[in-house]
Design an enzyme around this catalytic site. Structure first.
Site, PDB file in Angstrom:
ATOM      1  N   GLY A   1     -10.723   8.064   5.720  1.00  0.00           N
ATOM      2  CA  GLY A   1     -11.798   9.021   5.923  1.00  0.00           C
ATOM      3  C   GLY A   1     -13.161   8.419   6.237  1.00  0.00           C
TER       4      GLY A   1
ATOM      5  N   ALA B   1      -9.415   1.735   9.156  1.00  0.00           N
ATOM      6  CA  ALA B   1      -8.763   1.327  10.399  1.00  0.00           C
ATOM      7  C   ALA B   1      -9.417   2.024  11.585  1.00  0.00           C
ATOM      8  CB  ALA B   1      -7.273   1.646  10.358  1.00  0.00           C
TER       9      ALA B   1
ATOM     10  N   LYS C   1       0.883  -1.162   0.000  1.00  0.00           N
ATOM     11  CA  LYS C   1       0.000   0.000   0.000  1.00  0.00           C
ATOM     12  C   LYS C   1       0.920   1.210   0.000  1.00  0.00           C
ATOM     13  CE  LYS C   1      -2.841   2.879   2.884  1.00  0.00           C
ATOM     14  NZ  LYS C   1      -3.698   3.089   4.055  1.00  0.00           N
TER      15      LYS C   1
ATOM     16  N   GLY D   1      -8.195   9.446   9.118  1.00  0.00           N
ATOM     17  CA  GLY D   1      -8.563   9.572  10.522  1.00  0.00           C
ATOM     18  C   GLY D   1      -9.670  10.563  10.828  1.00  0.00           C
TER      19      GLY D   1
END
Lengths: 77, 266
Positions: free
Chosen positions: B192, B213, B104, B165
């Site tokens: 997001g 996450a 990634k 985040g």
């Protein structure tokens, strides 16, 4: 150069910290030194911005003044 | 009534050599301990989780054991890198450390927005593709950049919904839709996402997967939230395969318009 031969040590920057290693140290010695005996599974090494494959650790001598990065996986997005 | 279209059976998502039946990719950032990590991986039913690479002295090394015990694949990231050079070296270290050529690719512009640096990103992507990597770039929601990333050989494109985040959800669905419509590689919404409805929306727009996450790891009840996201991604995907109705601006009755009673005047 003379000083280093006298003390029989070489200095590298290991993960950002100036570190003394015995003269003639190899990458495999650096790994043992950094991990303090913990398994090196999942660890990778770069010397001066180039990855040293695990299979070459014991055959790769460390030069005085090298910058060595030792990394492993951690949590992250 | 007209005959119903046959059920469209979902096929697995293919990225490089990987075949995923779960379309939820879980980031491990922000997870508080290994038990929680195991719980959220299990509850989300994900098959792919991301990890970061850091200097050995600074980290707890056993995360890989936890991930491997859950029998899921690992996707290393280049989080924190600000130049193509650093990202390429980090990817090469990850390949050596984890034995995977998937990455990634994250090249951020600054620590405040954490937005991708498009120039460095494209440079790094090109280098890594030519070095044999399966590159999944974290990118902005710019359709042109997504196309450029695809054209240099990226295996997927991963546009953000909103900055990392923030939990703001999809800020520009139109841009995302344009990416989906032109991409020949999988489109994975990355960053997001805050609520399961955001993830469902991404899938409804035709995205191939969602990566998140914080929305799970920093929830009050991460395991429960992981389940909610599993269901949301599945719902959105199923909807995308089911032919949603066209949007319209005037009402359209769903009850029959004929056969209404005609009561006599009082």
């Amino acid at each position: 150069m003379t000083d280093r031969t006298a003390t029989n040590n070489l200095t590298v920057t290991l993960n950002g910290v100036a570190t003394e290693l015995p003269h003639g140290a190899h990458v495999s010695d650096v790994v043992v030194h950094a991990l303090k005996g913990v398994s090196s599974s999942g660890v990778a090494v770069a010397v001066d911005g180039v990855v040293v494959p695990r299979s070459s650790w014991s055959a790769t001598a460390v030069a005085h003044g090298s910058t060595i990065e030792l990394v492993t996986a951690t949590q992250g997005g | 009534m007209p005959t119903q279209q046959p059920v469209e059976v979902d096929s697995p998502l293919r990225i490089g050599d990987l075949e995923l039946t779960s379309r939820l990719i879980l980031g491990t950032g922000g997870v508080t301990n290994h038990q929680v990590l195991t719980d959220i991986i299990t509850a989300s039913q994900t098959q792919l989780v991301t990890v970061a690479l850091r200097r050995v002295s600074a980290v707890d090394q056993s995360i890989l054991d936890v991930v491997r015990a859950c029998n899921v694949s690992v996707l290393p990231n280049t989080a924190g890198c600000k130049t193509a050079r650093d990202a390429v070296l980090t990817a090469q270290l990850a390949r050596e450390a984890l034995g995977t050529s998937m990455v990634k690719l994250e090249v951020i512009a600054d620590d405040v927005t954490l937005l991708p640096d498009p120039v460095e990103l494209l440079t790094a992507a090109e280098k890594l593709v030519s070095d044999g990597f399966t590159v999944l770039p974290y990118t902005s929601d710019d359709p042109v950049l997504a196309r450029r990333l695809e054209s240099v050989g990226c295996a997927a494109v991963m546009p953000l919904a909103a900055p990392i985040g923030t939990g703001l959800g999809i800020r520009n669905p139109h841009a995302l839709q344009m990416i989906v419509e032109s991409a020949k590689v999988p489109v994975i919404v990355d960053a997001g996402i805050g609520a399961p409805s955001h993830a469902a929306f991404a899938m409804e727009l035709g995205c191939d997967a969602v990566l998140l996450a914080t929305a799970v790891t920093r929830a009050d009840r991460p395991e429960q939230m992981a389940r909610a996201f599993r269901d949301a991604v599945l719902a959105g995907r199923t909807a995308a395969l089911s032919g949603m109705i066209e949007r319209r601006y005037l009402a359209r009755a769903s009850s029959p318009t004929s056969g209404l009673i005609e009561p006599s005047a009082p």
